[in-house]
Motif scaffolding. Structure first.
Motif, short mmCIF file in Angstrom:
data_model
loop_
_atom_site.label_atom_id
_atom_site.label_comp_id
_atom_site.label_asym_id
_atom_site.label_seq_id
_atom_site.Cartn_x
_atom_site.Cartn_y
_atom_site.Cartn_z
N LEU A 131 0.72 -0.99 0.12
CA LEU A 131 -0.03 0.28 -0.13
C LEU A 131 0.93 1.14 0.11
O LEU A 131 1.92 1.14 -0.40
N SER A 132 -0.25 2.35 -0.07
CA SER A 132 0.94 3.68 0.08
C SER A 132 2.21 3.69 0.39
O SER A 132 3.20 4.20 0.38
N THR A 169 -7.34 2.44 -6.83
CA THR A 169 -7.37 3.37 -5.43
C THR A 169 -7.50 4.70 -5.95
O THR A 169 -7.29 5.20 -6.52
N ILE A 170 -8.14 4.98 -4.48
CA ILE A 170 -7.97 6.88 -4.91
C ILE A 170 -6.43 7.48 -5.67
O ILE A 170 -6.21 8.64 -5.71
N TYR A 194 3.16 3.56 -5.68
CA TYR A 194 1.47 2.55 -4.82
C TYR A 194 0.41 3.31 -6.41
O TYR A 194 0.38 2.55 -6.79
N PRO A 222 -11.67 3.92 -1.61
CA PRO A 222 -11.53 4.72 -0.83
C PRO A 222 -11.03 3.96 -0.16
O PRO A 222 -10.93 2.92 -0.34
N GLY A 223 -10.72 5.13 0.84
CA GLY A 223 -9.82 4.15 1.91
C GLY A 223 -10.80 3.48 3.05
O GLY A 223 -12.02 3.83 2.95
N GLY A 234 -1.04 2.09 4.95
CA GLY A 234 -1.72 3.11 4.66
C GLY A 234 -1.64 4.37 4.44
O GLY A 234 -1.65 4.40 5.96
N THR A 235 -2.42 5.59 3.18
CA THR A 235 -1.83 6.98 4.35
C THR A 235 -3.75 6.80 5.24
O THR A 235 -4.04 7.74 5.93
N THR A 236 -4.36 5.72 5.15
CA THR A 236 -5.56 6.15 5.38
C THR A 236 -6.13 5.27 7.37
O THR A 236 -6.79 5.38 6.91
N TRP A 330 -4.23 13.81 -2.70
CA TRP A 330 -5.28 12.23 -3.14
C TRP A 330 -6.74 12.94 -2.97
O TRP A 330 -7.24 13.53 -2.66
C1 LIG Z 1 -6.19 4.26 -0.41
C2 LIG Z 1 -5.55 3.31 -0.64
O1 LIG Z 1 -5.29 2.64 -1.51
C3 LIG Z 1 -4.70 2.62 0.68
N1 LIG Z 1 -5.93 2.57 2.13
C4 LIG Z 1 -3.40 3.75 1.71
O2 LIG Z 1 -3.83 4.51 2.04
O3 LIG Z 1 -2.91 3.29 0.83
#
Ligand SMILES: CC(=O)[C@H](N)C(=O)O
Ligand SMILES: NC(=O)C1=CN([C@@H]2O[C@H](COP(=O)(O)OP(=O)(O)OC[C@H]3O[C@@H](n4cnc5c(N)ncnc54)[C@H](O)[C@@H]3O)[C@@H](O)[C@H]2O)C=CC1
Length: 374
Positions: A131-132, A169-170, A194, A222-223, A234-236, A330
């Motif tokens: 993931l990110s 993904t977003i 990512y 989305p997250g 991930g970022t979320t 994003w």
């Molecule tokens: C939104 C995603 O793809 C994932 N949760 C992330 O934050 O990398």
């Protein structure tokens, strides 16, 4: 020259046709194949599969945040033994005993092909990814898993006529994309490995669809917020952690700024959307990659909603520069009108329902009861 002209005409025809549906002109990975679509005569939203026509499903990267829940849902619909979870990690006992599990490294092409052949797989759900945030921490590995791994998946799916689902993904959008809202089709110049790998997956999947007739289906998630599975870097992720910390200690340190708005979704909606798009008749899909959305909020708004149930919650901010830069590039709101129009996508959880459900799920009484029962 006549040969060149004929070839030019053929290539033009292929490029112009909306769905190729043709025999592969050249083989993928040395093997000739004739794309064979899994029949999709069932009507959307009310599909029921008989013993004879149910799909045989393989989920890669199935031990992450989303795979176990998806396997549970699919097993209910298609039968326990028709859904195989796979990963490179060791499954916990309850997962191992809940249905078929197999080791599969998506970087091992031969092993992957053997699994598909031996288990007569018809649908492949490709969840393996970095993931990110973890991707930025290990770019070579993210490139290998997210890009080389995807190539293996695409070739095997095309070679064996599988229906292939790959989530995007977003994060497949970037700072030059319209961010509020972000439509399906717009500039995509993400600045994470990512995001780059997911744009690559979208484009390659669609290319294989038009070129080889591969039944490729892709949703940009989305997250995703879930109570019984942990996010994988991930970022979320903050939007999951806040619930655990609110219940455990009443104190949460957020690694994004309070006004960082991102699209989010409860896991049940995400998994249902995945099943719905997988079961959708091909004719209903005017595109092969769709945005899906449910809600959009920032950390401050999420904390306010949690405080309606746990008024003592304290939130501090200790911003992680890498995650913040990613989040700032994003989408803030996601336009999923095409998914709603084409195959009837409709989310069920908005922010209040999300918070009530998460806190209900994680409440100490419920967790105690679960621990005693297991
Ligand atoms: C939104 C995603 O793809 C994932 N949760 C992330 O934050 O990398
Ligand atoms: N969770 C989310 O918020 C979102 C997820 N997605 C996508 O959904 C998919 C599933 O996401 P999560 O379950 O959250 O991911 P996760 O990070 O929790 O799980 C990914 C899994 O892939 C496995 N994996 C890593 N390398 C592998 C390899 N070489 N071979 C086989 N498996 C390997 C890992 O062991 C892990 O279990 C991913 O493709 C992700 O990009 C998209 C948007 C949002």
């Amino acid at each position: 020259m006549p040969v060149v002209r004929t070839l030019t005409r053929t290539v033009k025809r292929v490029l112009q046709s909306p769905v190729c549906g043709c025999q592969a002109v050249t083989s993928v990975r040395f093997i000739g194949f004739s794309p064979r679509q899994v029949t999709s005569d069932a009507s959307f939203h009310s599909v029921s599969f008989s013993e004879a026509d149910h799909p045989r499903v393989l989920i890669t990267g199935g031990l992450g945040q989303l795979g176990v829940g998806l396997a549970k849902l699919l097993r209910k619909r298609y039968g326990n033994n028709n859904v195989i979870l796979s990963d490179i990690r060791k499954p916990p006992d309850h997962v191992f005993h809940s249905g078929p599990f197999i080791y599969s490294d998506i970087l091992d092409y031969k092993n992957l092909r053997e699994i598909v052949v031996n288990n007569r797989i018809t649908w492949l759900i490709h969840y393996s990814a970095l993931l990110s945030a973890v991707g930025e921490a290990n770019v070579p590995l993210a490139r290998a898993v997210n890009i080389t791994g995807l190539h293996n998946i695409l070739d095997i799916a095309a070679e064996h006529g599988l229906r292939l689902f790959v989530p995007s993904t977003i994060g497949a959008f970037g700072p030059t994309s319209p961010r509020n809202p972000t439509p399906d089709l717009c500039i995509q110049r993400p600045r994470t490995i990512y995001g780059v790998s997911k744009v690559h997956a979208e484009l390659m999947g669609e290319y294989y669809h038009y070129r080889y007739g591969l039944d490729f289906r892709c949703l940009r998630y989305p997250g995703i917020i879930s109570a019984d599975s942990q996010p994988g870097g991930g970022t979320t992720d903050y939007a999951v952690q806040i619930f655990h910390d609110a219940i455990k200690s009443g104190r949460f340190v957020c690694n994004l700024k309070p006004d960082t708005r991102l699209p989010m979704m409860y896991i049940d909606d995400c998994l249902r959307a995945t099943v719905e798009v997988l079961e959708a008749p091909a004719e209903s899909l005017t595109m092969r990659t769709y945005n899906i959305n449910a809600m959009s909020f920032n950390p401050e708004e999420l904390a306010q909603e949690v405080r309606k149930h746990l008024p003592e919650l304290e939130v501090a901010y200790d911003v992680d520069a890498v995650r913040q830069a990613i989040a700032d590039s994003w989408p803030m709101n996601f336009d999923d009108s095409n998914a709603r129009k084409d195959w009837g996508w409709k989310h069920e959880y908005d922010l209040p329902e999300l918070v009530t459900t998460m806190l209900g799920y994680l409440s100490p009484q419920r967790l105690d009861a679960q621990a005693q029962a297991s």
